[in-house]
Enzyme design. Structure first.
Site, mmCIF file in Angstrom:
data_model
loop_
_atom_site.group_PDB
_atom_site.id
_atom_site.type_symbol
_atom_site.label_atom_id
_atom_site.label_comp_id
_atom_site.label_asym_id
_atom_site.label_seq_id
_atom_site.Cartn_x
_atom_site.Cartn_y
_atom_site.Cartn_z
ATOM 1 N N ARG A 15 1.029 -1.314 0.000
ATOM 2 C CA ARG A 15 0.001 -0.229 0.001
ATOM 3 C C ARG A 15 0.985 1.162 0.028
ATOM 4 O O ARG A 15 0.477 2.254 -0.567
ATOM 5 C CB ARG A 15 -0.977 0.005 1.352
ATOM 6 C CG ARG A 15 -1.921 -1.025 1.417
ATOM 7 C CD ARG A 15 -2.578 -1.763 0.236
ATOM 8 N NE ARG A 15 -3.502 -2.767 0.152
ATOM 9 C CZ ARG A 15 -3.362 -3.939 0.105
ATOM 10 N NH1 ARG A 15 -2.167 -4.238 -0.555
ATOM 11 N NH2 ARG A 15 -4.377 -4.897 0.258
ATOM 12 N N ASP A 373 -12.762 -8.630 9.119
ATOM 13 C CA ASP A 373 -11.553 -9.002 8.320
ATOM 14 C C ASP A 373 -10.321 -9.703 9.180
ATOM 15 O O ASP A 373 -10.311 -9.578 10.433
ATOM 16 C CB ASP A 373 -10.766 -7.892 7.815
ATOM 17 C CG ASP A 373 -11.581 -7.197 6.677
ATOM 18 O OD1 ASP A 373 -12.575 -8.081 6.167
ATOM 19 O OD2 ASP A 373 -11.465 -6.188 6.215
ATOM 20 N N ASN A 379 -1.003 -5.199 6.489
ATOM 21 C CA ASN A 379 -1.375 -4.363 7.625
ATOM 22 C C ASN A 379 -0.427 -3.966 8.651
ATOM 23 O O ASN A 379 -0.573 -2.895 9.240
ATOM 24 C CB ASN A 379 -2.622 -5.121 8.412
ATOM 25 C CG ASN A 379 -3.948 -5.387 7.443
ATOM 26 O OD1 ASN A 379 -4.511 -6.605 7.743
ATOM 27 N ND2 ASN A 379 -4.257 -4.751 6.565
ATOM 28 N N GLN A 383 -0.817 -0.460 10.520
ATOM 29 C CA GLN A 383 -1.770 -0.555 11.659
ATOM 30 C C GLN A 383 -0.826 -0.969 12.820
ATOM 31 O O GLN A 383 -0.350 -2.258 12.957
ATOM 32 C CB GLN A 383 -2.792 -1.688 11.307
ATOM 33 C CG GLN A 383 -3.558 -1.054 10.280
ATOM 34 C CD GLN A 383 -4.784 -1.901 9.502
ATOM 35 O OE1 GLN A 383 -4.718 -2.927 10.140
ATOM 36 N NE2 GLN A 383 -5.063 -1.687 8.526
ATOM 37 N N LYS A 395 -8.960 -8.982 13.135
ATOM 38 C CA LYS A 395 -8.375 -7.736 13.365
ATOM 39 C C LYS A 395 -8.803 -7.215 14.748
ATOM 40 O O LYS A 395 -8.279 -6.594 15.777
ATOM 41 C CB LYS A 395 -8.794 -6.845 12.291
ATOM 42 C CG LYS A 395 -7.857 -6.817 11.036
ATOM 43 C CD LYS A 395 -8.271 -5.728 10.107
ATOM 44 C CE LYS A 395 -7.364 -5.910 8.780
ATOM 45 N NZ LYS A 395 -7.768 -4.934 7.807
ATOM 46 N N VAL A 419 -20.884 -4.184 9.805
ATOM 47 C CA VAL A 419 -22.079 -3.664 10.008
ATOM 48 C C VAL A 419 -22.808 -3.216 8.760
ATOM 49 O O VAL A 419 -22.289 -2.556 7.805
ATOM 50 C CB VAL A 419 -21.805 -2.167 10.928
ATOM 51 C CG1 VAL A 419 -22.832 -1.494 11.222
ATOM 52 C CG2 VAL A 419 -20.903 -2.694 12.228
ATOM 53 N N ASP A 443 -13.687 2.067 4.413
ATOM 54 C CA ASP A 443 -12.984 2.072 3.060
ATOM 55 C C ASP A 443 -13.775 2.357 2.091
ATOM 56 O O ASP A 443 -13.444 2.111 0.613
ATOM 57 C CB ASP A 443 -12.021 0.921 2.953
ATOM 58 C CG ASP A 443 -12.884 -0.298 2.693
ATOM 59 O OD1 ASP A 443 -13.998 -0.299 3.066
ATOM 60 O OD2 ASP A 443 -12.035 -1.373 2.604
ATOM 61 N N CYS A 499 -18.963 -1.168 -24.311
ATOM 62 C CA CYS A 499 -18.292 -1.215 -25.412
ATOM 63 C C CYS A 499 -16.912 -1.012 -25.440
ATOM 64 O O CYS A 499 -16.001 -1.410 -26.408
ATOM 65 C CB CYS A 499 -18.915 -0.457 -26.602
ATOM 66 S SG CYS A 499 -18.980 1.313 -26.075
#
Length: 932
Positions: A15, A373, A379, A383, A395, A419, A443, A499
């Site tokens: 990331r 997750d 991560n 994190q 997590k 949720v 996200d 297309c």
């Protein structure tokens, strides 16, 4: 801190690579940083880069040393020459000036960053030397913009195609490609003068050939040199970043108050005492004195100095997190030369993990958190509650355990649910009634809108935030004071026309999305349909009998084809993949060129094949071409996975010599179009001809006769695209398919990293932005929990790359006027209580009697309960609400949408607030706001 290895671990840094790029990542890996000060701010900055001793385990690639050697005015600073950047946190101003002077004087200069947080105030100072070159000031990816026209003139004017905005600024340079007619522009850079959002001038084109058609341009990244002054020179005439344009004088006021605090420490050898009025007045006088020395002085704010005096000995964790994130971003700029640096001061009065840490440090009593997750290696890069041994653990519960280590007194209720509407039985109104406020770290927009609607329905404050690369935003939503997230609409995400994907790709994003769609169709969608069909139909014999009777069986003919052509060994998978190569990259091109030859013209005489349309070139399979080989092997591996066939690892590990598969490839080169053993599975068609029906029946008869209809053969294993597992072959297929299609249409091929980002819809992420946004949200949490007024709340948008920080007031709630004396906002809700025999007519009368206005339309979700102009709706007035709505047995209420007649004829009906109708038997007031 220096990394020994130059190889980038993509599973950890994927990331961040999308934010910084590999060149900047490698520069950081070779850099050394000196960080002084391990109070709250120092820990926040070091945490991003890894701090000794415990936090060093965050990143095994970063070497961390610690020292208790004193750094003061008598210290010999020559030891700093081994570092590329020096950071001082919460050090006396005199020491900061001395260290900065030393760093500035070195050749090359050592980059210097000074940071302080005292109570409610903070500041960051940067000095990167007199000549600091930045290769990419914005970090934004250059986009291809197609050209509509270029005039033959002085100056020549470029117009963008399809009314697209160019997003350029006067003085920037662009590079032209694939221009027809005015060929001399191709490969050249021209400086632009913006004329409108859709056009710009590029200088003299009068001597060139006339523009014919096509072409596109790209923004040229132009390096820029920044000049910095020492802290000593900047004290009296500071260059400051202004976060809040409604208070432009605030940065200078904070600057003056912080300098006065420095003077206070020098004179008294301490910080002001907490709550001491005498010390506060001393600081006010010192601030007045400092303010007179500033070149650009602002009206004095005595209360700011008093508040700083009362709180200077305290440390506010969210402020340290926000400032630490910003300072860390400046460190990355200092090491990499990417992004525009801060010039030179800023002062200011993953988000979930960062948020939990802040809540723990703030002493919040109870937190209920939910995340479905599992922890992935990527991560760990941003994190900070997670460690390598947590990979593949939930997590939510893992973060809860780590948070309790920070604050054992905190109560955390960790859930593993998403949720969403499907979990409303868990996250019902009773659940929301136990909360004081809701904090999201989501996200995607859809999830934000859902949680926002639930928060508004339950009258709960919501703090929303998000990041994308170096950008971040925070939004404060408070009942009866502000608008909600759903009150504004982001522009819809631009979708690629079908297309374009199918036949006329123009840019690499089109080929990547096409490859991703092919993965879904071949390896997820078709296997799922196959499984669903055989779950519905008990046996192949019964299906055959119904097909012979010409009964309609949805999907039967396509499923039978898949069954009859199902491979049984690895070699057959290779054959299927090889046939797919010809279908995708040869026959498709031949078909298009047959339908639209290169000289095809439209009715207006213009060429059919002109930009952005690109004519395809058929690709002949070449066994010696590594990309061709990669596609066939990766596709074969995926076929083997969905059909549960063991595949040969030799093919995967000897791709350069092409061992083990050579014979099969040679065979297919000669008769791939007519192979009888394993035919290509056709695309599912909307209609089936009689000939296809007869063929399908014959195929099923043959399969049954050969005893090929076993339970194992009636099951497939659909694949779920997983971008981060390089061992599964998913990205191998997408990357190879996209690159081949790009070759076919003469589009510049993307590398695997870019392909992975687009195909996987990866949101670029970096720890600095995560820390900053979490800190800013936590500051707003303090205000909400403290019951502060509307004027104290701030929404924020920042881009740490530029850098820009913009604070704005929260959007005030709007009132909708129905009548002169009747209005409502998004936070209002009307309530009507019914009983078992309560009719629609009773409901309309109740609204009129309770709220003074009669509904003209009643809607439940998407179902219209009462619209007078609709046939038969007037008869519904006598029906009970129970019969009309048909609520679930345990449902206590429903929210209805009502509309009212306008005051003036000809106007549209006016929408009202939600009307919550309770199914109470006796018509009494609802017991509470429970939804069950």
């Amino acid at each position: 801190m220096a990394a020994d290895s130059m190889e980038i671990d993509d599973s950890l840094y994927s990331r961040q690579r999308y934010v910084l790029g590999d060149s900047a990542m490698q520069q950081m890996a070779q850099s050394s940083v000196f960080l002084s000060g391990m109070a709250g701010l120092g820990v926040e900055i070091g945490k991003v880069e890894a701090v000794h001793p415990r936090v060093a385990e965050l990143n095994p690639y970063v070497h961390v040393d610690s020292s208790s050697f004193p750094l003061d005015l008598s210290t010999d600073l020559n030891f700093l020459r081994r570092y590329q950047c020096v950071i001082l946190t919460e050090a006396r101003l005199s020491l900061q000036k001395k260290v900065d002077e030393f760093c500035h004087s070195q050749q090359p200069p050592i980059r210097f960053i000074g940071c302080d947080t005292y109570g409610i105030c903070a500041r960051v100072f940067c000095d990167f030397g007199e000549h600091f070159e930045v290769s990419d000031p914005t970090g934004e990816e250059a986009k291809e913009i197609f050209i509509q026209n270029i005039t033959l003139d002085d100056p020549g004017v470029v117009t963008c195609m399809d009314g697209r905005t160019h997003g350029l600024q006067t003085g920037q340079s662009i590079l032209f490609r694939e221009v027809n007619g005015m060929d001399q522009l191709n490969g050249t850079a021209r400086q632009v003068t913006v004329l409108s959002p859709y056009s710009f001038a590029i200088g003299d084109t009068s001597g060139l050939q006339p523009y014919a058609h096509g072409g596109f341009f790209l923004l040229v990244k132009t390096p820029r040199t920044y000049s910095f002054e020492t802290m000593e020179h900047q004290l009296c005439e500071p260059k400051v970043l202004t976060p809040d344009f409604s208070k432009p004088e605030a940065p200078l006021q904070i600057h003056a108050a912080m300098l006065a605090l420095d003077d206070f420490q020098e004179e008294h050898n301490r910080l002001p005492n907490i709550g001491c009025c005498q010390d506060a007045e001393v600081l006010v006088r010192l601030t007045e004195r400092v303010n007179h020395t500033l070149t650009n002085r602002a009206p004095l704010w005595p209360e700011l100095a008093r508040c700083l005096s009362r709180t200077a000995q305290g440390s506010l964790p969210p402020l340290a997190a926000a400032v630490g994130g910003m300072a860390s971003q400046e460190l990355l700029k200092a090491l990499t030369g990417k992004f525009a640096p801060l010039q030179q001061w800023v002062g200011c009065g993953a988000i979930g993990c960062e948020m939990l840490k802040n809540l723990a440090l703030l002493g919040v009593g109870l937190v209920c958190m939910s995340d479905p997750d599992l922890i992935e290696k990527s991560n760990l890069n941003r994190q900070f509650l997670f460690r390598p041994h947590h990979i593949q653990k939930p997590k939510s519960s893992t973060a809860a355990d780590a948070t309790l280590e920070i604050n054992p007194e905190m109560e955390i209720d960790a859930h593993l649910n998403k949720v969403c509407p499907a979990t409303e039985s868990i996250y019902n109104d009773l659940f929301y009634s136990r909360l004081h406020l809701v904090v999201t770290a989501l996200d995607n927009v859809e999830a934000r809108r859902y949680v926002d609607s639930r928060s508004v329905s339950n009258q709960k404050a919501l703090l929303d935030s998000g990041t994308m690369g170096t950008k971040g935003h925070t939004e404060v939503i408070v009942p009866n004071l502000t608008e909600s997230y759903n009150s504004h609409r982001d522009p819809p995400e631009e979708e690629i026309p079908f297309c374009t994907l199918k036949s006329f790709p123009a840019i690499i994003e089109h080929t990547i999305q096409w490859a991703r769609d092919k993965f879904e169709s071949a390896f997820a969608h078709k296997p799922s349909i196959y499984n669903m069909f055989w779950e519905t139909h008990s046996s192949a014999e019964s299906v055959l009998q119904r097909m012979q009777r010409r009964e309609s069986l949805e999907g039967a003919f396509q499923v039978v084809k898949l069954l009859s052509r199902r491979p049984s060994q690895w070699e057959h998978c290779i054959t299927m993949a090889r046939l797919k190569f010809d279908k995708y990259f040869k026959r498709k091109a031949l078909q298009l060129l047959h339908s639209f030859p290169l000289d095809t013209r439209l009715k207006d005489g213009s060429l059919f094949w002109q930009s952005p349309k690109r004519p395809p070139s058929p690709i002949e399979f070449d066994l010696t071409d590594a990309l061709h080989f990669s596609f066939v092997v990766s596709a074969a591996r995926l076929y083997a996975q969905i059909y549960n066939i063991p595949y040969s690892e030799k093919v995967h590990t000897h791709t350069h010599t092409h061992t083990h598969t050579h014979t099969h490839f040679v065979c297919l080169n000669s008769h791939s179009e007519t192979d009888e053993n394993v035919k290509k599975p056709d695309q599912m068609k909307l209609s089936v001809s009689s000939e296809e029906e007869r063929e399908a029946i014959a195929q099923l008869e043959e399969a049954i006769a050969a005893d090929h209809v076993t339970p194992e053969r009636l099951r497939m294993s659909p694949l779920i695209f997983e971008k981060d597992d390089d061992a599964n072959g998913h990205m191998d297929f997408v990357a190879a398919a996209s690159s081949l299609r790009a070759r076919m249409y003469a589009i510049e091929v993307a590398d695997r990293l870019k392909t992975k980002r687009i195909a996987g819809k990866i949101i670029p992420a970096i720890a600095t932005a995560t820390a900053a946004v979490a800190g800013l949200v936590s500051l707003e949490l303090v205000k909400v929990a403290g019951g502060y007024g509307f004027e104290s709340f701030n929404n924020c948008f920042f881009n740490l790359a530029i850098p820009v920080v913009v604070l704005t007031e929260a959007a005030p709630v709007r009132k909708t006027q129905i009548r002169e004396d009747i209005s409502f906002s998004i936070w209002d809700r009307w309530v009507v209580c019914g009983h078992q025999d309560f009719t629609l007519s009773n409901f309309i009368n109740a609204v009129r009697e309770q709220y003074g206005i009669e509904p003209t339309m009643v809607v439940h979700g998407v179902k219209m309960l009462y619209v007078p102009v609709m046939p038969g709706h007037n008869k519904r007035l006598k029906l009970t609400m129970q019969k009309l709505i048909k609520p679930a047995v345990d449902r206590r209420y429903v929210d209805l949408t009502v509309s009212f007649a306008p005051e003036s004829d000809g106007d549209e009906d006016l929408p009202g607030p939600p009307v919550r109708y309770y199914f109470t038997r006796d018509g009494d007031a609802p017991p509470d706001s429970l939804g069950l």
